[in-house]
Each structure stands twice: as structure tokens, then as C-alpha cells.
Design a protein around this motif. Structure first.
Motif, mmCIF file in Angstrom:
data_model
loop_
_atom_site.group_PDB
_atom_site.id
_atom_site.type_symbol
_atom_site.label_atom_id
_atom_site.label_comp_id
_atom_site.label_asym_id
_atom_site.label_seq_id
_atom_site.Cartn_x
_atom_site.Cartn_y
_atom_site.Cartn_z
ATOM 1 N N THR A 13 38.296 34.905 48.592
ATOM 2 C CA THR A 13 39.163 36.094 48.667
ATOM 3 C C THR A 13 38.492 37.365 48.163
ATOM 4 O O THR A 13 38.922 38.472 48.522
ATOM 5 C CB THR A 13 40.436 35.865 47.829
ATOM 6 N N GLY A 14 37.493 37.211 47.315
ATOM 7 C CA GLY A 14 36.866 38.377 46.703
ATOM 8 C C GLY A 14 37.707 39.006 45.617
ATOM 9 O O GLY A 14 37.376 40.082 45.114
ATOM 10 N N ARG A 15 38.796 38.330 45.251
ATOM 11 C CA ARG A 15 39.706 38.902 44.271
ATOM 12 C C ARG A 15 40.040 37.882 43.175
ATOM 13 O O ARG A 15 39.977 36.673 43.383
ATOM 14 C CB ARG A 15 41.022 39.336 44.959
ATOM 15 N N LEU A 16 40.400 38.408 42.012
ATOM 16 C CA LEU A 16 40.882 37.558 40.931
ATOM 17 C C LEU A 16 42.283 37.086 41.267
ATOM 18 O O LEU A 16 43.128 37.870 41.726
ATOM 19 C CB LEU A 16 40.905 38.330 39.609
ATOM 20 N N ASP A 17 42.540 35.818 41.030
ATOM 21 C CA ASP A 17 43.848 35.233 41.304
ATOM 22 C C ASP A 17 44.905 35.857 40.385
ATOM 23 O O ASP A 17 44.692 36.006 39.179
ATOM 24 C CB ASP A 17 43.771 33.724 41.075
ATOM 25 N N GLY A 18 46.041 36.211 40.971
ATOM 26 C CA GLY A 18 47.086 36.899 40.212
ATOM 27 C C GLY A 18 47.613 36.097 39.043
ATOM 28 O O GLY A 18 47.794 36.625 37.935
#
Length: 504
Positions: free
Chosen positions: A57-62
Motif C-alpha cells: 500500500t505504501g502507507r502505514l496501517d491505520g
């Protein structure tokens, strides 16, 4: 009401803390103070898994972000309660690389009320290498720091560090990149490690393994080997034959592995990926042995903040003297014992290597830490304290030597049926030296009442009748007696020399 300082704490120390915001865990470690030999006051982690899914995802998991921020709120309060003077929050791969990393860092800084230091991959490698320098005496080899998002590799020698590299081989990242296929994970790890500048650089040297996943692999190995000393720092795994162990971890259900109860359930899911990365290191870096380091990035970060004079100190000797300060009847007497044992070894012709000299010094500093225990248990208690102490810069052979020296000093008996496992760790030469030094302690402590100012008046003299005489000044003639004479003859038997005692 202000609480009086605890007598079990070193005076003049202000606690210092590091918050390590990693790809898998968020951890707070509070140390007694900034020193060459660090002592942990509090160590707590939360496995938030910030790097989970980052490769896709390229993102930190919420949910992981919420977990990390909640942990940081708690850690900030704990730091205040512990009286931390300097608190250093550092962040590594996940926060550095994620698209929403800056938003997370801003929220985390608001929680902590201070700026977070974002480390580059090179910074992480250097920090891990400095952690190894903090925890070992003149280390030489390759350092590997395995986190959730990356594996950093760097060469370390007594003269300095090589250039650090970072690879995407952290447990969480490797699992994501391979889609959970361990065969693909091995191919990915092999491609990165084989192409690195450190391929082949471990030949005949040590690989210093840093990071929670590798520590848990070593715990599993320790259990399967029925290893007698459950201390992780400086635990060694020869690379010859290690592939069978690693393959079993990679291919097996972790819940069915022998000894798996020693590994926390939260760590088991990534064990196979840690084994994959380690297998690539063994195959391409080619170290002779894997040496576990309990000290890593956090300790290295603090090591970097020491003066050159503090860095130059031997952490084993510093740690041993701290225990003498906290637990012995007279720290000065312990220091005098260092000089007295040196003079005794020189006079009696007992040779020693540089490493054996270090161990003798540490043993002298530790010689009286068990005096408060019940007389029947002083030896066993001192052995347990020393063998299991959080002392840096000593291997397991050295730990066994230090513990056994104190054990023999209190027990009197040099029989080997008491604790054969630790005696086996020490090896024949160190075991003999433990017996020699313990026998010298048994003569000496009986004649000084463990108080300073006496030992520097003792000397050894060549005896024209053969052997050596322990010479006391005339005003100390009353120290000569049946019990000291008996112990001197025990010492004489151990060193195989004719020894006498007299006042002149």
C-alpha cells in the motif's frame, strides 16, 4: 515528601530514555544513566506493526498507527514518572518510507511534546554497529540488524566501521514482498545479500545478530541444544551445520517446533522470515559463527553521545565495578585485590593472556558481592548473580569463569560435581584459573576482613628453602594463624608450589 534515593541505585545518575518507533514494535527503554555500561530501569514494547502491508500500500496501517500513538502516550507518562532527563524518540524504516509517514510523525511529536529523530538506513546500520561496540570488547566482523521493515548490514572492527547498507529484508517487509511464499522470500533475500558489498566479508569472522526476531531464533536454538546458560547476549551459534536448524524453522509449523514455548506467541509468525534472512547471510556473507547481541540501535544511539574517554573504557570492567559499589563491603578493597592478584600471578609465574587479564580484573571486582547472603548459599547466589547479570563485553566462557571463581571462593571445595554444565562452558584452562584465583581470594579475605589498606603491605618473596613466602610486615604478625596457614596450603596445592607465610 521527597523520596530518599534508593541504595540499590548508583549515585549521581540521571535516567535517560530512548523510544524506538520501528516497523514491527514501538519500544521504550529507560536506562539508569548515560554510561559506558548501560543498566536498564524499564523496558516495554508494543507490537504495533506499523510496517504491516507497507510494501503493497505504501502507507502505514491505520489500526497500527492508533496502536503506536496509544503506546507513545503511555511511554511519555512513564518517562516522566521515572525522572528521565533526556528522552530520545527515534523512528526507522516504516515511518521513514510511508506516504503518510510525515502525518504519523507529526501526530507522534504532538503526543511526546518533542521532535522525533528519523534515521536513514545508513544511520540505522551505524547505530547497530555502535550498539555492538557498546556490548563487546574489540568486536570484529559483520553486524546485521533485522527489524520489521529492513535489514541493515555493516562491517565493524576495533579500528572503526565500514559503510552501512540497508536492504528490504525485515520480517514484515519480506513477508509482504513474497506474498507469504517462503520460497520466494528466500530468493528475494538471496538476491539482496549476494549482491551486497559485504558478500564474503565474514569469512573466518563473527556475524553479530541484532534484533528481536533473531534473538527469538537463538532462544529456540538454545532450547533445542539444552544449553545450560540462558543468557542471550554473546550466545554463539556456529554456522557449520546451522542450515538444518534454519530449514526446520522455515518449513515447519512454528507451533510444532521443539522448544517453541521459549518464544513469545507474538514473535512466532515472523520466525521463518528471520530464518530466511539469516540463511542468506550464512550462505553469502560466510561468517564462521553467529553471535547474538542484546545491544543494538538504542544502545548504539546512546554510545554515540558518550565522550571519547568514556567510549574507550572497558564496559565489562565498568559493569563489574558498579556491582562492587552496590554490593561489596569495600569497593576499594576490590580494587586493591586487582593489584594484589596481579602481583601474585607475576611473583608465582602464572602467565595470562590479555583476555584472561580482563577476566581476572572483573573477578576481583566481583569477589565480595555475595557477602549478604546466608553463608550456606553465598557461593550459589553469587554464581547465579554473576552468570546471569546484564554484563556486557563478556562471552559465555567468561561468564562461567567469573561465576565459578566466586562460587569456589565461598564454597571452598573445588570438586566438579556441583555444576558440571557451567564448568563445561568455561573450558579446562579457564576452570583452572577460576580455582587458582578463588584459592587466592580465600587466603586474602581471611586476612583483611574485606577492608582496604592491608593488601598493599603484603608481598611475595623467593624462599631460599624453595618455593615462595608470603611476607607480612611485623606489625601484622598476629594475622598469621592456623586458618590462614591452612588456606595458604590449599592455594599451594592448586598452584603446585611450596608456599609459606611469615611476618618480618
Amino acid at each position: 515528601m521527597t523520596e530518599a534515593p534508593a541504595l540499590g541505585r548508583l549515585p549521581g545518575m540521571t535516567p535517560v530514555g530512548v523510544i524506538d518507533i520501528g516497523s514491527n514494535s514501538v519500544r521504550l527503554v529507560i536506562y539508569e544513566g548515560l554510561a559506558r555500561s548501560l543498566t536498564v530501569l524499564l523496558n516495554e514494547k508494543v507490537l504495533s506493526g506499523l510496517g504491516k502491508g507497507l510494501a503493497q500500500t505504501g502507507r502505514l496501517d491505520g489500526q497500527s498507527v492508533e496502536s503506536a500513538l496509544a503506546a507513545l502516550k503511555r511511554f511519555a507518562l512513564l518517562s516522566r514518572q521515572a525522572g528521565v532527563g533526556e528522552l530520545y524518540p527515534i523512528a526507522t524504516a516504516a515511518a521513514r518510507e510511508a506516504q503518510n509517514g510525515p502525518d504519523f510523525i507529526a501526530a507522534a511529536e504532538a503526543v511526546l511534546g518533542r521532535a522525533i529523530i528519523i534515521l536513514s538506513g545508513a544511520d540505522e546500520a551505524i547505530g547497530a554497529a555502535h550498539g555492538v561496540l557498546a556490548g563487546f570488547h574489540r568486536p570484529d566482523g559483520i553486524v546485521g540488524d533485522l527489524g520489521g521493515g529492513s535489514l541493515e548490514l555493516i562491517e565493524v572492527t576495533p579500528e572503526g566501521l565500514g559503510e552501512g547498507i540497508t536492504t528490504p529484508l525485515g520480517g514484515l517487509r519480506l513477508r509482504d514482498l513474497s506474498g507469504g511464499d517462503l520460497g520466494k522470500a528466500q530468493a528475494i533475500a538471496d538476491s539482496h545479500v549476494s549482491a551486497s558489498t559485504l558478500a564474503g566479508r565474514g569469512d573466518g569472522r563473527s556475524f553479530f545478530a541484532v534484533g528481536g526476531t533473531w534473538r527469538n531464533l537463538a532462544k529456540l536454538h538454545m532450547e533445542q541444544q539444552n544449553y545450560p546458560l540462558h543468557v542471550m547476549h554473546a550466545y554463539e551459534m556456529p554456522t557449520a551445520g546451522i542450515d538444518g536448524f534454519l530449514d526446520a524453522v522455515i518449513r515447519s509449523d512454528p507451533e510444532k517446533l521443539p522448544g517453541i514455548a521459549a518464544v513469545s506467541k507474538s514473535r512466532r509468525a515472523l520466525l521463518a522470515y528471520g530464518a530466511v534472512a539469516l540463511k542468506s547471510v550464512v550462505r553469502f556473507v560466510k561468517p564462521q559463527k553467529i553471535v547474538l547481541s542484546a545491544l543494538g540501535l538504542r544502545e548504539g544511539f546512546l554510545y554515540e553521545r558518550l565522550s571519547p574517554e568514556e567510549r574507550a573504557k572497558d564496559p565489562l570492567i565498568e559493569s563489574a565495578f558498579e556491582l562492587a559499589l552496590l554490593r561489596s563491603r569495600s569497593p576499594q578493597h576490590a580494587r586493591e585485590m586487582v593489584d594484589w592478584s596481579r602481583r601474585s600471578f607475576e611473583a608465582l609465574g602464572i602467565d595470562e593472556t590479555a583476555e584472561e587479564e580482563r577476566l581476572r580484573v572483573a573477578a576481583c571486582l566481583l569477589a565480595d558481592i555475595g557477602w549478604r547472603a546466608h553463608p550456606d548459599y553465598r557461593g550459589k547466589q553469587a554464581l547465579s548473580i554473576i552468570a546471569h547479570a546484564a554484563m556486557p563485553a563478556v562471552d559465555h566462557r567468561g561468564r562461567a569463569f567469573l561465576g565459578l571463581t566466586n562460587f569456589y571462593r565461598h564454597e571452598g571445595s573445588l570438586e566438579q560435581q556441583h555444576i558440571p554444565e557451567l564448568e563445561t562452558l568455561a573450558g579446562e584452562r579457564l576452570l583452572k584459573r577460576a580455582q587458582i584465583l578463588a584459592s587466592l581470594f580465600r587466603v586474602t579475605y581471611l586476612m583483611t576482613a574485606s577492608m582496604p589498606g592491608i593488601l598493599d603491605q603484603f608481598k611475595w618473596a623467593q624462599d631460599p628453602r624453595g618455593g615462595f613466602t608470603l611476607v607480612l610486615p611485623a606489625h601484622l604478625a598476629d594475622l598469621v594463624g592456623e586458618r590462614p596457614e591452612g588456606r595458604l596450603q590449599q592455594f599451594a596445592k592448586v598452584v603446585d608450589k611450596t608456599l609459606r607465610m611469615e611476618a618480618r
